[in-house]
Enzyme design. Sequence first.
Site, PDB file in Angstrom:
ATOM      1  N   GLY A  44       0.815  -1.209   0.000  1.00  0.00           N
ATOM      2  CA  GLY A  44       0.000   0.000   0.000  1.00  0.00           C
ATOM      3  C   GLY A  44       0.846   1.254   0.000  1.00  0.00           C
ATOM      4  O   GLY A  44       0.468   2.276  -0.587  1.00  0.00           O
ATOM      5  N   ARG A  72      -7.952  -2.455  -0.514  1.00  0.00           N
ATOM      6  CA  ARG A  72      -7.595  -1.393   0.428  1.00  0.00           C
ATOM      7  C   ARG A  72      -8.049  -0.026  -0.088  1.00  0.00           C
ATOM      8  O   ARG A  72      -7.990   0.257  -1.289  1.00  0.00           O
ATOM      9  CB  ARG A  72      -6.091  -1.412   0.700  1.00  0.00           C
ATOM     10  N   SER A 117      -2.204   9.718   8.879  1.00  0.00           N
ATOM     11  CA  SER A 117      -1.646   8.700   7.989  1.00  0.00           C
ATOM     12  C   SER A 117      -0.396   9.226   7.324  1.00  0.00           C
ATOM     13  O   SER A 117      -0.444  10.201   6.566  1.00  0.00           O
ATOM     14  CB  SER A 117      -2.671   8.301   6.914  1.00  0.00           C
ATOM     15  N   GLN A 119       1.167   7.747   5.001  1.00  0.00           N
ATOM     16  CA  GLN A 119       1.060   7.494   3.565  1.00  0.00           C
ATOM     17  C   GLN A 119       0.312   8.619   2.871  1.00  0.00           C
ATOM     18  O   GLN A 119       0.722   9.080   1.796  1.00  0.00           O
ATOM     19  CB  GLN A 119       0.374   6.149   3.321  1.00  0.00           C
ATOM     20  N   ASP A 264       1.201  -0.695  13.290  1.00  0.00           N
ATOM     21  CA  ASP A 264       1.648  -1.973  12.733  1.00  0.00           C
ATOM     22  C   ASP A 264       2.034  -2.977  13.806  1.00  0.00           C
ATOM     23  O   ASP A 264       2.130  -4.175  13.528  1.00  0.00           O
ATOM     24  CB  ASP A 264       2.831  -1.756  11.787  1.00  0.00           C
ATOM     25  N   LYS A 291      -6.575  -2.841   6.848  1.00  0.00           N
ATOM     26  CA  LYS A 291      -5.208  -3.249   6.512  1.00  0.00           C
ATOM     27  C   LYS A 291      -5.283  -4.425   5.540  1.00  0.00           C
ATOM     28  O   LYS A 291      -6.270  -4.613   4.829  1.00  0.00           O
ATOM     29  CB  LYS A 291      -4.437  -3.588   7.788  1.00  0.00           C
ATOM     30  N   ARG A 295      -7.784  -6.625  10.739  1.00  0.00           N
ATOM     31  CA  ARG A 295      -6.883  -7.151  11.769  1.00  0.00           C
ATOM     32  C   ARG A 295      -7.554  -7.266  13.133  1.00  0.00           C
ATOM     33  O   ARG A 295      -7.198  -8.157  13.914  1.00  0.00           O
ATOM     34  CB  ARG A 295      -5.613  -6.289  11.858  1.00  0.00           C
ATOM     35  N   ARG A 337       1.508  -9.762   9.200  1.00  0.00           N
ATOM     36  CA  ARG A 337       1.676  -9.447  10.626  1.00  0.00           C
ATOM     37  C   ARG A 337       0.844 -10.369  11.517  1.00  0.00           C
ATOM     38  O   ARG A 337       1.248 -10.690  12.636  1.00  0.00           O
ATOM     39  CB  ARG A 337       1.348  -7.976  10.885  1.00  0.00           C
TER      40      ARG A 337
END
Length: 400
Positions: A44, A72, A117, A119, A264, A291, A295, A337
């Site tokens: 991503g 995503r 974020s 990103q 994360d 994610k 998760r 993860r």
Amino acid sequence: MRTVEAMKELGVKIENPERDTLIVYGTKGVLHAPGGDIDCGNSGTTMRLLAGILAAQPFRSRLIGDESLSRRPMKRVIDPLTKMGAKIKAEGGKDCPPLVIEGGNLTPIQYFSPIASAQVKSAILLAGLFAKGRTTVTEPVQSRDHTERMLSYFLIRPVKNELSVSIVGDQTPESRDFVVPGDISSAAFWLVAAAAQPGSHLLVKGVGLNETRTGILGVLLRMGAYVREVIEQDEGEVRGIVEIKGARLKGTEIRGKEIPNVIDELPILAVAAALAHGTTVIADAKELRVKETDRLKAIATNLHAMGANVSEKPDGLEIYGGFPLKGAKISSFGDHRIAMAFAIAGLFADGETIIQDVECVATSYPDFYKTLEQIMKEPRQPQTRVIGSLPPQSGEEKES
């Protein structure tokens, strides 16, 4: 490597003379139209940051990803880049990839991001390099600052003002050698394994100690582990040594402005919570639902399967620790993860733990199972098995 291949497709010459070295020949931001789709794989970060750069290029490009990445959300970068003048279409449902980008001249914006974020912030800042004027991003809380540090190191001067960061366009980075530190998100699995084992002692060397990434150390310290960090290098990215000594952990709360710093690491911290005495509350973590998999649901499902007492909330988890874990058949849900976190849980469980569909681990940590096998050679360790083809191992072992 997905980013490397993408940049090659865009006309950037990159050499890889050694396993851990890249030589990049800059083009001053002038890229060439790709011959076909750019495959971002499972990354991503690659897709969102490339979207920022491609938004300013005078050609059409199409970014694709694997099945997981194709689910995503990309609206979070589509909206600000569109405000800057790019034309971006999400061909997947619910603003998901593939992304078709018609780039061109961009105008600077002041953007108030609804989420913290790195990103999103990075995509806008990279696009802002090509816009004439000042582009500013303001976040609700501080996110990771790798991009700001990188730009400063390459002699681009972003301006930081509390929760805002600005960049003036038409600047060209200067070429400089750059050392990428070890990833604390990968080290996190061993940090928790050591912290949850009273009497253990672990040194992790050459790991990144950027203060916007070391939240896991503060959490483990609150939970009762001995934690020490030593900074060895602070130019560009901060890196150094982390020392952990294990203890009987206790529950804690992880919420609010701390969440972006540990986003994360929350899967492995949830495992730590299950091993700790008392209740751990994880809140304000709705981001975990978008994610590689959901998760929060994956963690709750797998902890239940191993006998833990956990309650799933819309934006987090409540984990009532101290109950013995039992071996179980665990799904990775195709999420690297999740697979690694529950491999660590298996070390503390009574009986055999089987992790299914582990190929995904290669996306971030190809040597994980090699290191896990070394740890399991120690006496009195329960058995964990992994199901699925493991990536081939190569290169010399590195001390950790």
